[in-house]
Design a protein around this motif. Structure first.
Motif, PDB file in Angstrom:
ATOM      1  N   ASP A  91      -5.012  -7.102   4.248  1.00  0.00           N
ATOM      2  CA  ASP A  91      -6.376  -7.612   4.271  1.00  0.00           C
ATOM      3  C   ASP A  91      -6.613  -8.383   2.968  1.00  0.00           C
ATOM      4  OD1 ASP A  91      -9.055  -8.079   4.217  1.00  0.00           O
ATOM      5  OD2 ASP A  91      -9.676  -5.956   4.320  1.00  0.00           O
ATOM      6  N   PRO A  92      -6.862  -9.713   3.056  1.00  0.00           N
ATOM      7  CA  PRO A  92      -7.009 -10.498   1.818  1.00  0.00           C
ATOM      8  C   PRO A  92      -8.128  -9.990   0.919  1.00  0.00           C
ATOM      9  CG  PRO A  92      -7.252 -11.902   3.777  1.00  0.00           C
ATOM     10  CD  PRO A  92      -7.024 -10.526   4.264  1.00  0.00           C
ATOM     11  N   ASP A  93      -9.137  -9.324   1.509  1.00  0.00           N
ATOM     12  CA  ASP A  93     -10.249  -8.839   0.685  1.00  0.00           C
ATOM     13  C   ASP A  93      -9.811  -7.745  -0.283  1.00  0.00           C
ATOM     14  OD1 ASP A  93     -12.133 -10.616   1.515  1.00  0.00           O
ATOM     15  OD2 ASP A  93     -12.722  -9.385   3.250  1.00  0.00           O
ATOM     16  N   THR A  94      -8.710  -7.022   0.031  1.00  0.00           N
ATOM     17  CA  THR A  94      -8.257  -5.976  -0.894  1.00  0.00           C
ATOM     18  C   THR A  94      -7.617  -6.585  -2.142  1.00  0.00           C
ATOM     19  OG1 THR A  94      -6.118  -5.826   0.218  1.00  0.00           O
ATOM     20  CG2 THR A  94      -7.813  -4.258   0.923  1.00  0.00           C
ATOM     21  N   ILE A  95      -7.237  -7.859  -2.045  1.00  0.00           N
ATOM     22  CA  ILE A  95      -6.643  -8.524  -3.215  1.00  0.00           C
ATOM     23  C   ILE A  95      -7.387  -9.844  -3.474  1.00  0.00           C
ATOM     24  CG2 ILE A  95      -4.310  -7.543  -3.273  1.00  0.00           C
ATOM     25  CD1 ILE A  95      -3.400  -9.844  -1.471  1.00  0.00           C
ATOM     26  N   ARG A  96      -8.699  -9.786  -3.285  1.00  0.00           N
ATOM     27  CA  ARG A  96      -9.527 -10.988  -3.365  1.00  0.00           C
ATOM     28  C   ARG A  96      -9.356 -11.712  -4.715  1.00  0.00           C
ATOM     29  NH1 ARG A  96     -10.266 -14.609  -0.429  1.00  0.00           N
ATOM     30  NH2 ARG A  96     -10.531 -13.173   1.300  1.00  0.00           N
ATOM     31  N   ASP A  97      -9.361 -10.972  -5.827  1.00  0.00           N
ATOM     32  CA  ASP A  97      -9.275 -11.632  -7.150  1.00  0.00           C
ATOM     33  C   ASP A  97      -7.969 -12.399  -7.286  1.00  0.00           C
ATOM     34  OD1 ASP A  97     -11.720 -10.636  -8.062  1.00  0.00           O
ATOM     35  OD2 ASP A  97     -10.780  -8.710  -8.550  1.00  0.00           O
ATOM     36  N   TYR A  98      -6.914 -11.824  -6.712  1.00  0.00           N
ATOM     37  CA  TYR A  98      -5.600 -12.475  -6.768  1.00  0.00           C
ATOM     38  C   TYR A  98      -5.613 -13.737  -5.910  1.00  0.00           C
ATOM     39  CZ  TYR A  98      -0.692 -13.176  -5.299  1.00  0.00           C
ATOM     40  OH  TYR A  98       0.529 -13.708  -4.995  1.00  0.00           O
ATOM     41  N   VAL A  99      -6.051 -13.624  -4.665  1.00  0.00           N
ATOM     42  CA  VAL A  99      -6.060 -14.775  -3.748  1.00  0.00           C
ATOM     43  C   VAL A  99      -6.939 -15.890  -4.328  1.00  0.00           C
ATOM     44  CG1 VAL A  99      -6.647 -15.540  -1.422  1.00  0.00           C
ATOM     45  CG2 VAL A  99      -5.566 -13.320  -1.745  1.00  0.00           C
ATOM     46  N   ASP A 100      -8.091 -15.489  -4.864  1.00  0.00           N
ATOM     47  CA  ASP A 100      -9.011 -16.489  -5.412  1.00  0.00           C
ATOM     48  C   ASP A 100      -8.462 -17.182  -6.655  1.00  0.00           C
ATOM     49  OD1 ASP A 100     -10.706 -16.005  -3.368  1.00  0.00           O
ATOM     50  OD2 ASP A 100     -12.221 -14.925  -4.549  1.00  0.00           O
TER      51      ASP A 100
ATOM     52  N   ARG B 192      10.793 -10.229   3.081  1.00  0.00           N
ATOM     53  CA  ARG B 192      10.206 -10.434   1.758  1.00  0.00           C
ATOM     54  C   ARG B 192       8.681 -10.323   1.822  1.00  0.00           C
ATOM     55  NH1 ARG B 192      14.952 -10.290  -1.362  1.00  0.00           N
ATOM     56  NH2 ARG B 192      14.001 -11.427  -3.082  1.00  0.00           N
ATOM     57  N   PRO B 193       8.038 -10.045   0.681  1.00  0.00           N
ATOM     58  CA  PRO B 193       6.581  -9.857   0.677  1.00  0.00           C
ATOM     59  C   PRO B 193       5.795 -11.161   0.917  1.00  0.00           C
ATOM     60  CG  PRO B 193       7.581  -9.216  -1.428  1.00  0.00           C
ATOM     61  CD  PRO B 193       8.643  -9.846  -0.630  1.00  0.00           C
TER      62      PRO B 193
ATOM     63  N   GLY C 226       0.716  -1.267   0.000  1.00  0.00           N
ATOM     64  CA  GLY C 226       0.000   0.000   0.000  1.00  0.00           C
ATOM     65  C   GLY C 226       0.742   1.312   0.000  1.00  0.00           C
ATOM     66  N   ALA C 227       1.718   1.499   0.883  1.00  0.00           N
ATOM     67  CA  ALA C 227       2.221   2.847   1.117  1.00  0.00           C
ATOM     68  C   ALA C 227       2.833   3.500  -0.117  1.00  0.00           C
ATOM     69  CB  ALA C 227       3.247   2.818   2.231  1.00  0.00           C
ATOM     70  N   ASN C 228       3.486   2.716  -0.970  1.00  0.00           N
ATOM     71  CA  ASN C 228       4.213   3.374  -2.055  1.00  0.00           C
ATOM     72  C   ASN C 228       3.515   3.310  -3.415  1.00  0.00           C
ATOM     73  OD1 ASN C 228       4.597   0.704  -2.293  1.00  0.00           O
ATOM     74  ND2 ASN C 228       6.825   0.749  -2.480  1.00  0.00           N
TER      75      ASN C 228
ATOM     76  N   LYS D  56      -2.553 -12.675   5.546  1.00  0.00           N
ATOM     77  CA  LYS D  56      -3.010 -12.136   6.846  1.00  0.00           C
ATOM     78  C   LYS D  56      -1.834 -11.913   7.780  1.00  0.00           C
ATOM     79  CE  LYS D  56      -7.618 -14.106   6.853  1.00  0.00           C
ATOM     80  NZ  LYS D  56      -8.278 -15.390   7.129  1.00  0.00           N
ATOM     81  N   SER D  57      -0.926 -12.891   7.861  1.00  0.00           N
ATOM     82  CA  SER D  57       0.162 -12.730   8.837  1.00  0.00           C
ATOM     83  C   SER D  57       1.130 -11.614   8.431  1.00  0.00           C
ATOM     84  CB  SER D  57       0.888 -14.063   9.093  1.00  0.00           C
ATOM     85  OG  SER D  57       1.560 -14.455   7.933  1.00  0.00           O
ATOM     86  N   CYS D  58       1.071 -11.175   7.163  1.00  0.00           N
ATOM     87  CA  CYS D  58       1.905 -10.026   6.767  1.00  0.00           C
ATOM     88  C   CYS D  58       1.143  -8.707   6.920  1.00  0.00           C
ATOM     89  CB  CYS D  58       2.399 -10.190   5.335  1.00  0.00           C
ATOM     90  SG  CYS D  58       3.680 -11.437   5.190  1.00  0.00           S
ATOM     91  N   GLY D  59      -0.062  -8.791   7.505  1.00  0.00           N
ATOM     92  CA  GLY D  59      -0.820  -7.571   7.797  1.00  0.00           C
ATOM     93  C   GLY D  59      -1.576  -6.998   6.615  1.00  0.00           C
TER      94      GLY D  59
END
Ligand code: ATP
Ligand code: MG
Length: 550
Positions: free
Chosen positions: A497-506, A448-449, A280-282, A492-495
């Motif tokens: 929110d999975p919902d912000t990248i839902r299409d990717y996770v899915d 790492r991400p 997010g930040a950058n 989640k453990s990297c802080g």
């Protein structure tokens, strides 16, 4: 007058060189903003009128002097090219004249980089085309070259584009100041195709001077980087910059060439995205109709989604946007990413070593096919030849830490390398292994991400790697998490929110092959390979926190 009015007036006045003091109107009062602008416009109009008149007078003087001149057909200004003529002239490249037969006649189109008269009967020119320069001279003779013609040659403004017919001659001594040094041109005819009308912000000679000449003579004019970048089109004309961007293009071409031969698919992922994807930040936030959108900070998520879409091997060459306020020699806010991603059968090293070999291919072919361009850059910015081994060197992160500790540096086992330590490590690796290029494997997981696969043997490390040139990072890559359940957990453990990248996770819910890849910064590769010292020199029109023009 109010302070704010004074400010406005001052700012306007600063834009008008001639108006150094407050301008007063007929009533003795300072002029209004509007009146000042009008005055400025009128001055500008008058200046243009005068310039045009001077130009017409000059052209008339030239015509008059040509009237009784036996050489009049051999020089002058060509009418504006409107594509009304096709001839069968064979145009030579300045670069190839080095190999032309002595005594032969050549036709070229080139820029006048500089002119130097010696008396009224002879004038030297430096002509330039792309990455090459050649010396040319016009000498008065009885039949073809008159005094008027030599005067004309001397009067051609620097950077004008000319058409020249000339004889190839072997000079008494090699012309060291030109890239074509074993021959020179004796001008037969010379015509201006496009005249440089405006005064140059700096001379191309000054902008191309090798660093070492300043050491010998500090009085020489040095063109600083900001002045160059403010006038980038002129700056890009130097043979050095022409060569740098030929090499930049070559890196992309060789990247494509190598990957195409391995059946990669070139993709084009979106750069306008709906969510600030990777933390997010950058990211740059932009207005998008009635909502906001973001500029992609890498094609990471999309290239992985293509792997889940069974593309197997993908790459992309495209802009990457980073809203980092990093004012350093190696950060831009927009750069060109050379990204790739590939599914593998057993181990991510299949991908890591393939990428390593790709770099060996790029370095080898650069030397083979682009030695001329490398040499041209070397003329201005000398650097140690780039050293690399056929089979790229691989070290593990913990080995790097050990090397740094041996050198007396205190470093944490699981912290990322600082820029200074990265550089020092590069030096130590060069001393020990004799290479400017190496791969560092198994980075600590914590730096790492979220999409990075942990190391199965030690949870503090990960299956990830960085590649380095002359001690600076050019690529980060890793095996990615392809398991949907584990990915959700890691996100989640990297802080995030999975919902912000839902299409990717899915995208991984329907099964996805194990895969790995990397992201390379094009400008970093070029800057470090050529040891240019500043990434802006390797970026066409660089964007950084302080510069978005030109
Ligand atoms: P650094 O630590 O040097 O700031 P990074 O680790 O943040 O880089 P990555 O996200 O790993 O960068 O990006 C992959 C590659 O893209 C880097 O290895 C580098 O070559 C290039 N890169 C990253 N950020 C920039 C930038 N701001 N300007 C130019 N190139 C960049
Ligand atoms: Mg990185």
């Amino acid at each position: 007058m109010l302070d704010s009015q004074i400010d406005i007036t001052k700012s306007l006045i600063e834009t008008t060189e001639e108006l150094e003091q407050l301008v007063l109107g007929p009533d003795g009062q300072p002029l209004s903003k509007k009146a000042l602008k009008k005055l400025e416009k009128e001055k500008e109009k008058e200046k243009r009128k005068q310039e045009r008149a001077a130009q017409l007078a000059q052209e008339k003087a030239l015509r008059d002097s040509q009237e009784d001149d036996f050489a009049k057909n051999n020089y002058g200004k060509l009418p504006m090219n409107q594509s009304s003529e096709k001839t069968s002239t064979i145009w030579s490249k300045v670069r190839n004249i080095e190999n032309a037969e002595i005594g032969s006649t050549v036709h070229i189109q080139a820029r006048v980089q500089a002119s130097r008269p010696t008396g009224s009967k002879m004038c030297f020119l430096i002509l330039r085309e792309g990455t090459s320069t050649i010396q040319a001279l016009a000498v008065v003779n009885k039949d073809t070259i008159s005094k008027q013609m030599v005067k004309f040659v001397d009067s051609i403004p620097s950077e004008s584009l000319v058409r020249v017919t000339a004889t190839v001659v072997k000079p008494d001594e090699p012309v060291k100041s030109c890239t074509v040094s074993s021959v020179e041109l004796h001008i037969e005819t010379i015509h201006i195709i496009s005249e440089a009308l405006a005064r140059l912000p700096f001379s191309l000679d000054d902008a191309t001077r090798p660093d070492e000449e300043y050491e010998k003579d500090p009085a020489l004019v040095k063109v600083n980087l900001d002045t160059r970048l403010d006038n980038r089109v002129i700056d890009l004309r130097t043979i050095t910059n022409n060569a740098i961007f030929k090499l930049q293009s070559a890196v992309c071409k060789l990247f494509r060439e190598f990957l195409d031969a391995q059946d990669f698919i070139e993709i084009h992922s979106p750069k306008i995205i709906g969510a600030a994807s990777e933390g997010g930040a950058n990211v740059f936030k932009v207005s998008y109709f009635k909502r906001f959108a973001y500029l992609a900070q890498s094609p990471q998520l999309y290239k992985q989604m293509c792997i889940s879409a069974d593309f197997g091997k993908v790459y992309e060459i495209a802009p990457v946007f980073r809203a980092e306020d990093s004012n350093t020699h190696r950060h831009l806010t927009e750069y060109i990413g050379l990204d790739l991603e590939m599914s593998f059968k057993e181990h991510y090293h299949e991908v890591m070593f393939m990428i390593g070999r790709m770099f060996t291919y790029i370095f080898t072919e650069l030397e083979k096919r682009y030695s001329h361009e490398i040499e041209i850059v070397q003329r201005q910015h000398p650097f140690e030849p780039f050293k690399f081994s056929e089979e790229p060197l691989k070290l593990e992160f913990c080995q790097g830490i050990a090397l740094l500790r041996e050198a007396g540096i205190e470093v944490d086992d699981y912290e990322d390398l600082s820029t200074a330590n990265e550089r020092l490590l590069g030096k130590l690796v060069k001393e020990k292994y004799g290479t400017d290029f190496y791969m560092l494997d198994k980075f600590p997981l914590a730096v790492r991400p979220f999409y990075t696969m942990p190391d199965p043997h030690n949870p503090n490390y990960s299956n990830s790697y960085d590649f380095f040139i002359r001690g600076e990072e050019i690529m980060s890559g890793a095996q990615r998490v392809h398991d949907a359940v584990f990915l959700e957990e890691r996100v989640k453990s990297c802080g995030v929110d999975p919902d912000t990248i839902r299409d990717y996770v899915d995208a991984f819910k329907y099964g996805c092959p194990p895969h790995a890849g990397g992201g390379v910064g094009l400008e970093r590769v070029v800057m470090l390979y050529l040891n240019l010292g500043n990434i802006r020199r390797a970026s066409l029109f660089p964007r950084d926190p302080k510069r978005i023009d030109p």
